[in-house]
Design a protein around this motif. Structure first.
Motif, PDB file in Angstrom:
ATOM      1  N   ASN A 180       3.342   1.214  -0.670  1.00 16.18           N
ATOM      2  CA  ASN A 180       2.389   1.117  -0.534  1.00 16.18           C
ATOM      3  C   ASN A 180       1.233   2.235   0.005  1.00 16.18           C
ATOM      4  O   ASN A 180      -0.144   2.257  -0.153  1.00 16.18           O
ATOM      5  CB  ASN A 180       2.033  -0.683  -0.635  1.00 16.18           C
ATOM      6  CG  ASN A 180       2.580  -1.618  -1.528  1.00 16.18           C
ATOM      7  OD1 ASN A 180       2.545  -1.029  -3.098  1.00 16.18           O
ATOM      8  ND2 ASN A 180       2.241  -2.467  -1.383  1.00 16.18           N
ATOM      9  N   THR A 181       2.018   1.991   0.943  1.00 15.92           N
ATOM     10  CA  THR A 181       1.395   3.125   2.382  1.00 15.92           C
ATOM     11  C   THR A 181       0.869   4.713   1.621  1.00 15.92           C
ATOM     12  O   THR A 181      -0.296   4.751   1.651  1.00 15.92           O
ATOM     13  CB  THR A 181       1.911   3.028   3.582  1.00 15.92           C
ATOM     14  OG1 THR A 181       2.590   1.591   4.029  1.00 15.92           O
ATOM     15  CG2 THR A 181       1.526   3.797   4.798  1.00 15.92           C
ATOM     16  N   ALA A 182       2.347   5.006   1.237  1.00 15.69           N
ATOM     17  CA  ALA A 182       2.322   6.210   0.541  1.00 15.69           C
ATOM     18  C   ALA A 182       0.767   6.307  -1.124  1.00 15.69           C
ATOM     19  O   ALA A 182       0.542   7.380  -1.178  1.00 15.69           O
ATOM     20  CB  ALA A 182       3.231   6.531  -0.304  1.00 15.69           C
ATOM     21  N   SER A 183       0.525   5.820  -1.503  1.00 13.97           N
ATOM     22  CA  SER A 183      -0.215   5.436  -3.150  1.00 13.97           C
ATOM     23  C   SER A 183      -1.504   5.352  -2.333  1.00 13.97           C
ATOM     24  O   SER A 183      -2.235   5.947  -2.302  1.00 13.97           O
ATOM     25  CB  SER A 183      -0.046   3.992  -3.385  1.00 13.97           C
ATOM     26  OG  SER A 183      -0.990   3.241  -4.326  1.00 13.97           O
ATOM     27  N   ARG A 224      -2.479  -0.786   6.268  1.00 11.96           N
ATOM     28  CA  ARG A 224      -0.631  -0.542   5.870  1.00 11.96           C
ATOM     29  C   ARG A 224      -0.055   0.412   6.646  1.00 11.96           C
ATOM     30  O   ARG A 224       1.693   0.202   6.882  1.00 11.96           O
ATOM     31  CB  ARG A 224      -0.502   0.369   4.621  1.00 11.96           C
ATOM     32  CG  ARG A 224      -1.424  -1.214   3.664  1.00 11.96           C
ATOM     33  CD  ARG A 224      -0.965  -0.296   2.191  1.00 11.96           C
ATOM     34  NE  ARG A 224      -1.573  -1.667   1.020  1.00 11.96           N
ATOM     35  CZ  ARG A 224      -1.652  -1.432  -0.324  1.00 11.96           C
ATOM     36  NH1 ARG A 224      -2.181  -0.259  -0.646  1.00 11.96           N
ATOM     37  NH2 ARG A 224      -1.870  -2.769  -0.824  1.00 11.96           N
ATOM     38  N   GLU A 225      -0.490   1.497   7.438  1.00 14.44           N
ATOM     39  CA  GLU A 225       0.208   2.194   8.063  1.00 14.44           C
ATOM     40  C   GLU A 225       0.530   1.330   9.477  1.00 14.44           C
ATOM     41  O   GLU A 225       2.269   1.577   9.746  1.00 14.44           O
ATOM     42  CB  GLU A 225      -0.133   2.723   9.122  1.00 14.44           C
ATOM     43  CG  GLU A 225      -0.867   4.690   7.868  1.00 14.44           C
ATOM     44  CD  GLU A 225      -1.257   5.475   8.161  1.00 14.44           C
ATOM     45  OE1 GLU A 225      -1.945   5.647   9.398  1.00 14.44           O
ATOM     46  OE2 GLU A 225      -1.268   6.529   7.837  1.00 14.44           O
ATOM     47  N   TRP A 255      -4.917   8.255  -2.818  1.00 15.44           N
ATOM     48  CA  TRP A 255      -5.943   7.833  -3.299  1.00 15.44           C
ATOM     49  C   TRP A 255      -7.071   7.953  -2.563  1.00 15.44           C
ATOM     50  O   TRP A 255      -7.660   8.923  -2.327  1.00 15.44           O
ATOM     51  CB  TRP A 255      -6.441   6.703  -3.805  1.00 15.44           C
ATOM     52  CG  TRP A 255      -5.241   6.287  -5.025  1.00 15.44           C
ATOM     53  CD1 TRP A 255      -4.262   5.792  -5.454  1.00 15.44           C
ATOM     54  CD2 TRP A 255      -5.259   6.733  -6.435  1.00 15.44           C
ATOM     55  NE1 TRP A 255      -3.989   5.803  -6.403  1.00 15.44           N
ATOM     56  CE2 TRP A 255      -4.819   6.266  -6.598  1.00 15.44           C
ATOM     57  CE3 TRP A 255      -6.728   7.626  -6.072  1.00 15.44           C
ATOM     58  CZ2 TRP A 255      -4.759   6.807  -8.430  1.00 15.44           C
ATOM     59  CZ3 TRP A 255      -6.766   7.428  -7.912  1.00 15.44           C
ATOM     60  CH2 TRP A 255      -6.057   7.267  -8.607  1.00 15.44           C
ATOM     61  N   ALA A 256      -6.616   8.261  -0.910  1.00 14.86           N
ATOM     62  CA  ALA A 256      -7.777   8.433   0.254  1.00 14.86           C
ATOM     63  C   ALA A 256      -8.255   9.755  -0.089  1.00 14.86           C
ATOM     64  O   ALA A 256      -9.052  10.651   0.499  1.00 14.86           O
ATOM     65  CB  ALA A 256      -7.363   7.480   1.270  1.00 14.86           C
ATOM     66  N   THR A 278      -4.988  -8.070   2.925  1.00 10.20           N
ATOM     67  CA  THR A 278      -6.357  -7.640   3.185  1.00 10.20           C
ATOM     68  C   THR A 278      -6.231  -6.218   2.831  1.00 10.20           C
ATOM     69  O   THR A 278      -7.806  -5.886   1.832  1.00 10.20           O
ATOM     70  CB  THR A 278      -6.881  -8.029   4.910  1.00 10.20           C
ATOM     71  OG1 THR A 278      -6.586  -9.229   5.264  1.00 10.20           O
ATOM     72  CG2 THR A 278      -8.082  -7.743   5.137  1.00 10.20           C
ATOM     73  N   ALA A 279      -5.048  -5.809   2.898  1.00  8.96           N
ATOM     74  CA  ALA A 279      -5.384  -4.363   2.823  1.00  8.96           C
ATOM     75  C   ALA A 279      -5.250  -4.093   1.269  1.00  8.96           C
ATOM     76  O   ALA A 279      -5.265  -3.423   1.014  1.00  8.96           O
ATOM     77  CB  ALA A 279      -3.517  -3.769   3.222  1.00  8.96           C
ATOM     78  N   SER A 280      -4.835  -4.975   0.589  1.00  6.12           N
ATOM     79  CA  SER A 280      -4.796  -4.480  -1.262  1.00  6.12           C
ATOM     80  C   SER A 280      -6.179  -5.107  -1.773  1.00  6.12           C
ATOM     81  O   SER A 280      -5.982  -4.534  -2.262  1.00  6.12           O
ATOM     82  CB  SER A 280      -3.866  -6.152  -1.183  1.00  6.12           C
ATOM     83  OG  SER A 280      -3.454  -5.832  -2.748  1.00  6.12           O
ATOM     84  N   THR A 281      -6.655  -5.917  -0.597  1.00  6.66           N
ATOM     85  CA  THR A 281      -8.001  -5.821  -1.399  1.00  6.66           C
ATOM     86  C   THR A 281      -8.747  -4.974  -1.220  1.00  6.66           C
ATOM     87  O   THR A 281      -9.705  -4.482  -2.417  1.00  6.66           O
ATOM     88  CB  THR A 281      -8.707  -6.536  -0.679  1.00  6.66           C
ATOM     89  OG1 THR A 281      -8.190  -8.361  -1.012  1.00  6.66           O
ATOM     90  CG2 THR A 281     -10.242  -7.823  -1.274  1.00  6.66           C
TER      91      THR A 281
END
Length: 176
Positions: A156-159, A146-147, A163-164, A115-118
């Motif tokens: 993935n959390t860092a990415s 992700r956190e 971007w945020a 869900t986070a990926s989407t």
């Protein structure tokens, strides 16, 4: 035994994938996995129309065998969203990512990595469309999941965090 179609470099020959829905479900689902994997390879090679053709066959199998609300069907919707994103067809990317998101939120829940990926990918589409407020909204949702689920040190959390922050800066500087 189902066979994976060979998509030639020159599509002018025409390629047809015959799917026999009388095959046992495990064989059909194996074919859908193989088609999805081939679609990803074709996408990486920027052979977008070929990838679209193959993903649509995989989607047809999964919708028929698993139904439209299954997480594996959502994966194909997600793949199609990514393909349309790569093609620069953002409205189609949004449509397919939203289909994937609706299934993933309902079936997997709002705290699932898929869900986070989407959410993240929806943020990317809005980011490229210059809609930084919407991008930030989706990046923040992805980041929170992700956190919580992957931890703050996960790549993935860092990415998503990067971007945020970028979307946040663009959103602030672009406001009148």
């Amino acid at each position: 035994e189902p066979r994976l179609p060979v998509i030639p470099e020159d599509r002018s020959v025409g390629v047809e994938v015959q799917v026999d829905f009388s095959w046992p479900e495990p064989k059909l689902l194996s074919l859908a996995i193989a088609l999805r994997n081939q679609g990803k390879e074709l996408q990486e090679q920027a052979r977008y129309q070929d990838a679209l053709f193959v993903f649509e066959k995989a989607l047809a199998i999964r919708e028929k065998v698993l139904g439209e609300r299954h997480p594996d069907t959502a994966d194909i919707y997600h793949n199609l969203g990514g393909l349309y994103y790569d093609m620069g067809k953002y409205s189609m990317a949004l449509e397919y990512y939203q289909k994937a998101l609706a299934i993933r939120e309902k079936v997997l829940g709002t705290d699932h990595p898929n869900t986070a990926s989407t959410y993240h990918n929806l943020g990317s589409v809005y980011d490229d469309m210059g809609e930084y407020g919407k991008a930030l909204e989706y990046y923040q949702k992805a980041l929170a999941i992700r956190e919580k689920v992957l931890g703050t040190d996960h790549p993935n959390t860092a990415s998503t965090s990067i971007w945020a922050n970028t979307a946040r800066r663009w959103n602030i500087t672009r406001k009148p």
